[in-house]
Every structure is written in C-alpha cells, then in structure tokens.
Motif scaffolding. Sequence first.
Motif, PDB file in Angstrom:
ATOM      1  N   ASN A 100       0.836  -1.206   0.000  1.00 17.84           N
ATOM      2  CA  ASN A 100       0.000   0.000   0.000  1.00 17.84           C
ATOM      3  C   ASN A 100       0.867   1.252   0.000  1.00 17.84           C
ATOM      4  O   ASN A 100       0.622   2.197  -0.753  1.00 17.84           O
ATOM      5  CB  ASN A 100      -0.915   0.009   1.228  1.00 17.84           C
ATOM      6  CG  ASN A 100      -1.943  -1.090   1.216  1.00 17.84           C
ATOM      7  OD1 ASN A 100      -2.593  -1.328   0.213  1.00 17.84           O
ATOM      8  ND2 ASN A 100      -2.092  -1.773   2.341  1.00 17.84           N
ATOM      9  N   GLY A 127      -8.295  -0.367  -3.709  1.00 16.11           N
ATOM     10  CA  GLY A 127      -9.729  -0.591  -3.607  1.00 16.11           C
ATOM     11  C   GLY A 127     -10.272  -1.778  -4.372  1.00 16.11           C
ATOM     12  O   GLY A 127     -11.422  -1.753  -4.807  1.00 16.11           O
ATOM     13  N   SER A 210      -8.849   5.326  -3.184  1.00 18.49           N
ATOM     14  CA  SER A 210      -8.496   4.296  -4.155  1.00 18.49           C
ATOM     15  C   SER A 210      -8.794   4.693  -5.600  1.00 18.49           C
ATOM     16  O   SER A 210      -8.013   4.376  -6.509  1.00 18.49           O
ATOM     17  CB  SER A 210      -9.199   2.980  -3.822  1.00 18.49           C
ATOM     18  OG  SER A 210     -10.603   3.158  -3.770  1.00 18.49           O
TER      19      SER A 210
END
Length: 288
Positions: A100, A127, A210
């Motif tokens: 991430n 996402g 996202s």
Amino acid sequence: MPTFSAPDGTVLTYHVTGEGPPLLCLPGGPMQDSVYLGDLGGLTAHRTLIRLDLRGTGHSTVPRDPASYRCDRQVGDVEALRAELGLERVDLLGHSAGANLAVLYAARHPERVGQLALVTPSVFAVGLDITAEDRLETARLRRDEPWFAPAYASLEAVTSGRAAPADRDAVAPFWFGRWDDEAREFRMAEQRQRNDEAAALYASEGAFESEGTRADLAAVTAPVLVLAGEYDVAAPVRVMKEYAGLFPHADLVVQSGAGHFPWRDGPEGFVTALAAFRDQLVAGPPGT
C-alpha cells in the motif's frame, strides 16, 4: 545502523545488506519490524536490500504524532530515504501491507520509481474487492493437509464475519506454503515484531483514496511485478491478476506452492522471479 530524519523530524533507521543494485524494501504487518524480511530468500546475492524500519517499528523512533502512522502520511518517509541515499530513481519492493505504501509512493512520485515489485500485496490502497469465495477457493487447494478441516472451519467463520478470537489464530496455516515448526516460530515472532497501536492507525480514515490512486497508477511507466503465492488466501490469484492490470507495464508471477511469504516457501523460485524482473528493468519496459 544508518539513520535519517523524516520530514516531521522522526528519526528512522534502515538496514543495508547484500550486493548489487539497491532495492528499497517496505515491510508489511502492517507496521512490523522489517527484520522478518531477512535476506528475502537469498536475494542479497543479486541486490543490495535496503530495509526500512517504518516509524515506531524496529529501531526507528516513535513519532510525536500517532496520526502520522497513517499509510499515506508515511510516503514522505520513503521520499526522504530516497534523497538520503542519493538515488535519482529508486527500485521499490513492498510486501503485503507495505505494498500500500509502495503504490502510494509510486502514485505521488512516478518519476522517482525505477521499478516496483509488489509481493503478495494488500489491496486497500487500490480498492479491489476480495470476496469470501476468493479466499475459500484458494484455501481448498490445501484440502489434503492434515490441519485443513479445523483451519478451514475457522476461515469460513472469519470470512462470514462471525469469527471468535481463536479463529484468527486457527487460520494461520493458510499463510504458509508449509505449516511446520519453522512456520510456527515465524508466526509467533510476528506478534512481538508488530506495533499494534501503529497497525490500528495505518489504514485509518483518509489513508486511501483508491479511485484517484488507480487513475494515478495508470500513468506509472516503470516496470511493475506483482508476485502472488498460489496458496495465499490474503492475496488470491484472481485479484492479483486484476491488480497487475492497473499498470501499463506489469507482469504477474504466481509462485507455485507459496503462501503469503513466498521467499520462505520457495527461495529459489522467488529469487529467480526477482532477478528476471531486474533484467527487464535493464532492458527497459515494453515498447521502449
């Protein structure tokens, strides 16, 4: 151990091992001491690994502001380390939750990324949806293991949202390609190496946007490797294919027999995949 200052003054530590072109490694957990990455299955024979101890973990200091544990707020730490190392562009490896941070860095600083390796990555930053059936279908590949039945029952409980505290420990065998004494010791060490306060804040509100991140990643021209484990219930292969599709120049490698820590389950295959990816960087991305 070398240290540097983050933009907010927090003193961070990094570890340098191996030979060859530098590869900046971002650990998962989230917020786990980078020591668990070790030599990444012997990758130190090909790359100089630069393991960052994220703020409040390992030998790095605890920040004054706990809110700075939020993933997006740590992008500046990565950029500060790149500048400290004197690298015009940095090759990045992010494992699990560390992916991430790696993709948020790539989205914010695409011109600073030489290559991006995402190893069994978490999907929060981009996402993507991992369904219960994605995880259960992957788990059923292990149906012949002696520990399968109780671990699978606990995984069903976890994926349905009705898990008891014991169920989260009971699913541990699914994280490893081999559930043996060495894997059990590794699992126990994880609990000691993680900063739980930081982990609770890593994905807190505002950390991930996202839709915007996916749009930014479409403009990342660096070569990208998404490495999945055949048996990994945390990052199932179907979703990893979708993840690779977010980038213009990405390859998906599925490591046979591997779980969430593929350098432990098959060091030779892992190192071969990362070495081949480095060769691609030398040659340049497709179409160059």
